[in-house]
Design an enzyme around this catalytic site. Structure first.
Site, PDB file in Angstrom:
ATOM      1  N   GLY A  25     -14.980 -54.052  18.283  1.00 13.64           N
ATOM      2  CA  GLY A  25     -13.828 -54.954  18.170  1.00 13.64           C
ATOM      3  C   GLY A  25     -12.674 -54.403  17.356  1.00 13.64           C
ATOM      4  O   GLY A  25     -11.779 -55.144  16.972  1.00 13.64           O
ATOM      5  N   GLU A  75     -23.481 -58.313  15.237  1.00 14.59           N
ATOM      6  CA  GLU A  75     -22.982 -59.615  14.758  1.00 14.59           C
ATOM      7  C   GLU A  75     -24.145 -60.547  14.430  1.00 14.59           C
ATOM      8  O   GLU A  75     -24.059 -61.361  13.510  1.00 14.59           O
ATOM      9  CB  GLU A  75     -22.022 -60.229  15.800  1.00 14.59           C
ATOM     10  CG  GLU A  75     -20.686 -59.501  15.804  1.00 14.59           C
ATOM     11  CD  GLU A  75     -19.980 -59.451  17.148  1.00 14.59           C
ATOM     12  OE1 GLU A  75     -20.287 -60.258  18.038  1.00 14.59           O
ATOM     13  OE2 GLU A  75     -19.103 -58.564  17.299  1.00 14.59           O
ATOM     14  N   LYS A 135     -19.545 -62.587  24.331  1.00 14.88           N
ATOM     15  CA  LYS A 135     -19.659 -63.210  23.000  1.00 14.88           C
ATOM     16  C   LYS A 135     -19.380 -64.718  23.136  1.00 14.88           C
ATOM     17  O   LYS A 135     -19.680 -65.295  24.184  1.00 14.88           O
ATOM     18  CB  LYS A 135     -18.739 -62.513  22.006  1.00 14.88           C
ATOM     19  CG  LYS A 135     -18.933 -60.986  22.032  1.00 14.88           C
ATOM     20  CD  LYS A 135     -18.330 -60.252  20.890  1.00 14.88           C
ATOM     21  CE  LYS A 135     -18.617 -58.771  21.047  1.00 14.88           C
ATOM     22  NZ  LYS A 135     -18.151 -57.980  19.925  1.00 14.88           N
TER      23      LYS A 135
HETATM   24  P1  PGA Z   1     -16.133 -54.470  21.818  1.00 12.12           P
HETATM   25  O1  PGA Z   1     -17.566 -55.132  21.540  1.00 12.12           O
HETATM   26  O2  PGA Z   1     -16.196 -53.809  23.162  1.00 12.12           O
HETATM   27  O3  PGA Z   1     -15.164 -55.625  21.754  1.00 12.12           O
HETATM   28  O4  PGA Z   1     -15.902 -53.480  20.726  1.00 12.12           O
HETATM   29  C1  PGA Z   1     -18.739 -54.488  21.937  1.00 12.12           C
HETATM   30  C2  PGA Z   1     -19.913 -55.322  21.530  1.00 12.12           C
HETATM   31  O5  PGA Z   1     -19.870 -55.949  20.475  1.00 12.12           O
HETATM   32  O6  PGA Z   1     -20.924 -55.393  22.271  1.00 12.12           O
END
Ligand code: PGA
Length: 244
Positions: free
Chosen positions: A169, A96, A12
């Site tokens: 997340g 996102e 990210k």
């Molecule tokens: P996360 O994110 O492992 O922090 O839950 C996964 C993603 O958004 O690809």
């Protein structure tokens, strides 16, 4: 022969606290796990650095691409430019991007096609919110998302990631029952679309603590990992779930 597997790190808009150089060096020390491919998806400006720091068996991905080839699109980066910078993969339609940047299924379908034209493998993400899940039949919703996000996609290397929005997340991963039901529905949809060769990943709070249980699910071909991919030790411990 064991099945093909894939593990994708989605940094990210973050960098590993230990530093990019140290992180990449740790990946270079690894013994290969048979039939497991690793992809690191850093923010745009780090694609080239990661590509030149990891050895050939680790691939680099982007977290997004434009649906256009070139032109007056300020702030956008084309799939061909990403390829040139060293990416071989691109994540499209992450939740996102869908929720914070208003990306629609039809835009995602154009991005997936742009990726293929530039010889990048798209990792197309789908996943339901908790409202959709609570309303019932989440599998119908994610299969609809998949059909729409792959409109006009005819052939080429493809990965699909099932990422329930409520699991991203949050530290709350989907149960093996939920993952199995979603993956079976998506697998059937892919077969109907003549895309049966696509790998099907799970993503959403994957961690060293839950990765063995999730990797043991037959319909899971790998993971898309966010938070836990930022620490090389945690990411490599998830990778061990695919050893042997
Ligand atoms: P996360 O994110 O492992 O922090 O839950 C996964 C993603 O958004 O690809």
């Amino acid at each position: 022969m064991s099945k093909r597997k894939l593990l994708v790190a989605n940094w990210k808009m973050n960098l590993p606290p230990e530093g990019v150089e140290h992180y990449c060096a740790r990946l270079n020390d690894l013994e290969e796990i048979e039939r497991l491919a690793l992809v690191i998806a850093p923010p745009f400006p780090f694609i080239h650095e990661v590509r030149s720091s990891v050895r050939g068996s680790v691939a680099v991905g982007s977290q997004n691409c434009s649906d256009r080839d070139d032109g007056a699109f300020t702030g956008e980066v084309s799939a061909a430019m990403l390829r040139e910078a060293g990416a071989a993969w691109v994540i499209v339609g992450h939740s996102e991007r869908r929720s914070l940047h208003g990306e629609t299924n039809s835009l995602i379908a154009m991005k997936a096609r742009a990726a293929i034209s530039a010889e990048l493998t798209p990792v197309v993400c789908v996943g339901e919110s908790s409202e959709v899940r609570n309303a019932g039949h989440p599998e119908d919703f994610i299969c609809g998302q998949l059909r729409e996000s792959l409109k006009g996609f005819e052939a080429g290397s493809l990965v699909v990631a099932y990422e329930p929005v409520w699991a991203i997340g949050t530290g709350r991963h989907a149960t093996p029952e939920i993952v199995s039901a979603a993956h079976q529905a998506l697998r059937q949809q892919l077969t109907e679309l003549n895309l049966a060769d696509a790998l099907l990943l799970y993503g959403g709070s994957v961690s060293p603590e839950n990765s063995a249980e999730l990797a043991a699910i037959d319909a899971v071909d790998g993971f898309l990992v966010g938070g836990a991919s930022l620490d090389s030790s945690r990411f490599l411990s998830i990778r061990q779930a695919f050893a042997g």
